[in-house]
Design a protein around this motif. Structure first.
Motif, PDB file in Angstrom:
ATOM      1  N   VAL A  34      61.681  53.412 -56.602  1.00 28.55           N
ATOM      2  CA  VAL A  34      61.703  53.596 -55.139  1.00 28.55           C
ATOM      3  C   VAL A  34      61.994  52.287 -54.415  1.00 28.55           C
ATOM      4  O   VAL A  34      61.629  51.209 -54.877  1.00 28.55           O
ATOM      5  CB  VAL A  34      60.364  54.146 -54.608  1.00 28.55           C
ATOM      6  CG1 VAL A  34      60.223  55.605 -54.938  1.00 28.55           C
ATOM      7  CG2 VAL A  34      59.187  53.340 -55.116  1.00 28.55           C
ATOM      8  N   SER A  35      62.655  52.420 -53.277  1.00 26.30           N
ATOM      9  CA  SER A  35      62.788  51.243 -52.413  1.00 26.30           C
ATOM     10  C   SER A  35      61.986  51.488 -51.140  1.00 26.30           C
ATOM     11  O   SER A  35      61.564  52.605 -50.855  1.00 26.30           O
ATOM     12  CB  SER A  35      64.254  50.946 -52.119  1.00 26.30           C
ATOM     13  OG  SER A  35      64.886  52.077 -51.613  1.00 26.30           O
ATOM     14  N   ALA A  36      61.809  50.422 -50.378  1.00 27.44           N
ATOM     15  CA  ALA A  36      60.948  50.483 -49.191  1.00 27.44           C
ATOM     16  C   ALA A  36      61.457  51.513 -48.186  1.00 27.44           C
ATOM     17  O   ALA A  36      62.626  51.893 -48.211  1.00 27.44           O
ATOM     18  CB  ALA A  36      60.904  49.109 -48.546  1.00 27.44           C
ATOM     19  N   MET A  37      60.580  51.957 -47.302  1.00 24.47           N
ATOM     20  CA  MET A  37      61.014  52.864 -46.242  1.00 24.47           C
ATOM     21  C   MET A  37      62.022  52.155 -45.344  1.00 24.47           C
ATOM     22  O   MET A  37      62.015  50.927 -45.226  1.00 24.47           O
ATOM     23  CB  MET A  37      59.801  53.289 -45.400  1.00 24.47           C
ATOM     24  CG  MET A  37      58.947  54.322 -46.100  1.00 24.47           C
ATOM     25  SD  MET A  37      57.392  54.597 -45.250  1.00 24.47           S
ATOM     26  CE  MET A  37      57.927  55.560 -43.870  1.00 24.47           C
ATOM     27  N   VAL A  40      61.757  48.674 -43.311  1.00 22.57           N
ATOM     28  CA  VAL A  40      60.526  47.930 -43.622  1.00 22.57           C
ATOM     29  C   VAL A  40      60.818  46.540 -44.205  1.00 22.57           C
ATOM     30  O   VAL A  40      60.185  45.551 -43.828  1.00 22.57           O
ATOM     31  CB  VAL A  40      59.608  48.765 -44.555  1.00 22.57           C
ATOM     32  CG1 VAL A  40      58.486  47.920 -45.124  1.00 22.57           C
ATOM     33  CG2 VAL A  40      59.053  49.952 -43.793  1.00 22.57           C
ATOM     34  N   THR A  41      61.805  46.459 -45.101  1.00 25.64           N
ATOM     35  CA  THR A  41      62.115  45.150 -45.702  1.00 25.64           C
ATOM     36  C   THR A  41      62.532  44.155 -44.615  1.00 25.64           C
ATOM     37  O   THR A  41      62.041  43.024 -44.572  1.00 25.64           O
ATOM     38  CB  THR A  41      63.219  45.293 -46.766  1.00 25.64           C
ATOM     39  OG1 THR A  41      62.811  46.291 -47.697  1.00 25.64           O
ATOM     40  CG2 THR A  41      63.474  43.993 -47.499  1.00 25.64           C
ATOM     41  N   ASP A  42      63.408  44.592 -43.735  1.00 25.74           N
ATOM     42  CA  ASP A  42      63.837  43.708 -42.634  1.00 25.74           C
ATOM     43  C   ASP A  42      62.643  43.301 -41.774  1.00 25.74           C
ATOM     44  O   ASP A  42      62.513  42.137 -41.396  1.00 25.74           O
ATOM     45  CB  ASP A  42      64.854  44.426 -41.729  1.00 25.74           C
ATOM     46  CG  ASP A  42      66.218  44.523 -42.402  1.00 25.74           C
ATOM     47  OD1 ASP A  42      66.525  43.651 -43.235  1.00 25.74           O
ATOM     48  OD2 ASP A  42      66.963  45.471 -42.095  1.00 25.74           O
TER      49      ASP A  42
END
Ligand code: ASP
Ligand code: MG
Length: 459
Positions: A34-37, A40-42
């Motif tokens: 999975v990657s972040a929603m 969210v990373t930004d």
């Protein structure tokens, strides 16, 4: 059959994604990555930078509260059992506590290292994996959440752009196989993040969840990797620039790699390396259109006579031009590339004039000032270094170009007819790719002209 896959999601579609996994879980052994929603990373990167510059406990409280809201809403929507919900909320509370403390730490120190930045951005994936796993459990699919480090993705300490260490595949296999084969559970692994040998968290570079999925797939000899995106697959060009761009059903590893290197944002540039050696097909699918075939990336594909298969565009880049290297050309070249590598500057494209006096190097605009300053230190009476900003790079990619005469001719004649000036050109002997630089005001237009010239679009 077994496969890895990345899931794209925002708060509302986690349940949709876990239902998709459930659908396939009966007949397959699955590892989910999975990657972040979305966003969210930004947001985490932004918060980390802000805390290091203008410390404010109030801001940290607000930021964490915002993150909590987003993730608790996701839990509410995706986890369909009070018991499981309470468990995952307990896990998240601990993570939010940790996040708040790290941000406070950064603001006290007033400094953000690459290492702490990786630690902070890792929360995006570390928060979502337990939610995704809990959602699966609430649907009756046995599951366990793991971090990249837990899964055995051990990397070097090149924070922000870490690479797996040699031997990583065996470690991953030993951690993941017992889970899928013996425990019959679905591991949900945080994409994008790994761990260095001292336990510190590293990241594999933006968009790195694809890379995590293919690393795991290679380690467990998966049958396929499915990368779930928000688009149908790889297109002949980015439809944002070229509205009549078409979906490409099949593409080779090399072609797809060239495209991602030259700015097609669909895949992490290294994502295909782990699976190429084992010839594991990578299927790019649309989360919101799961029945569409998508694009399959694999080794041997039938060439249907297309010469140029797809185009990519880097809208803004810079050229650093080293002039007057003269007789010591080879030495100067090695010095130039050593300095760029040491400073972790990614080189996008290179061209050299046959008089051996001139070397042109394309770099990201964000790296340009740094690259320019570094190389300027080489200047002497003979040699000068110049920077040209605001160029666009267009790349034409296709295995069918190799050995087909006249492709370059067609490209540059079409540009000439349309009065577009070409600043720099590069084609290596692989003949898979012809790339050129134009002023960035002409970039999109150049892309459209070549797309039309090779009739890549739908009519
Ligand atoms: N969340 C990370 C990023 O936004 C990794 C990924 O999306 O694959 O870059
Ligand atoms: Mg992301």
């Amino acid at each position: 059959m077994k496969f890895g896959g990345t899931s794209v999601k925002d708060g509302k579609n986690i349940l949709y994604c876990t239902s998709l996994v459930k659908k396939y879980a009966n007949e397959n052994e699955i590892v989910v990555v999975v990657s972040a929603m979305a966003g969210v990373t930004d947001a985490l990167i932004n918060a980390a930078q802000k805390c290091s510059k203008e410390p404010s406990a109030g801001y940290i409280k607000m930021f964490t509260a915002d993150m909590m809201k987003k993730h608790y809403e996701a839990v509410e929507y995706a986890v369909k059992s009070e018991d499981i919900k309470n468990k995952v909320i307990y896990t998240l509370e601990k993570l939010f506590d940790e996040l708040e403390r790290v941000l406070l730490g950064i603001s006290y120190l007033g400094e953000l290292t690459k290492r702490s930045e990786d630690y902070i951005v890792s929360f995006g994936e570390r928060l979502i994996a337990p939610i995704f796993s809990a959602s699966l459990i609430s649907l009756g699919v046995d599951s366990v959440a793991l971090t990249g480090g837990d899964a055995g993705i051990i990397t070097d300490k090149n924070y922000g752009r870490a690479k797996p260490i040699p031997g990583v595949y065996n470690i991953i296999k030993s951690r993941i196989e017992p889970l899928i084969k013996i425990k019959k559970t679905v591991p949900v692994v945080t994409g994008f993040i790994g761990a260095a040998d001292d336990g510190s968290i590293t990241t594999l570079g933006r968009g790195g969840s694809d890379y995590s999925a293919t690393i795991i797939a290679a380690a467990i000899d998966a049958d396929e990797v499915w990368l779930w995106k928000e688009v149908d697959g790889i297109m002949t060009a980015d439809p944002k620039y070229v509205p009549n761009a078409r979906l490409i059903p099949e593409i080779s590893y090399f072609e797809a790699m060239e495209l991602s290197h030259f700015g097609a944002k669909i895949l992490h540039p290294r994502a295909l390396e782990p699976v190429m050696k084992k010839d594991i097909p990578v299927r790019i699918k649309n989360t919101f259109n799961p029945d569409s075939q998508g694009t399959v990336v694999r080794d041997k594909i039938e060439n249907k006579g297309d010469v140029v298969k797809a185009l990519s565009l880097i809208e803004v880049a810079s050229i650093i031009n080293v002039r007057g290297a003269g007789l010591d050309f080879a030495e100067t070249m090695s010095e130039v590339f050593r300095m760029l590598a040491e400073n972790k500057i990614n080189v996008i494209m290179v061209a050299q004039s046959s008089s051996e006096l001139n070397l042109s190097i394309v770099v990201d605009q964000k790296d340009a000032e740094k690259a320019y300053k570094i190389l300027k230190s080489l200047e002497n009476g003979m040699m000068s270094v110049r920077k040209i900003d605001n160029v666009s790079i267009v790349s034409a990619v296709g295995a069918g170009m190799a050995g087909t005469p006249g492709v370059a001719g067609r490209i540059f004649s079409a540009l000439g007819r349309n009065k577009i000036n070409v600043v720099m050109i590069s084609q290596s002997c692989s003949e898979y790719n012809i790339s050129f630089a134009v002023d960035s005001k002409d970039g999109v237009n150049a892309l459209k002209i070549i797309h039309d010239e090779f009739k890549l679009g739908s009519s």
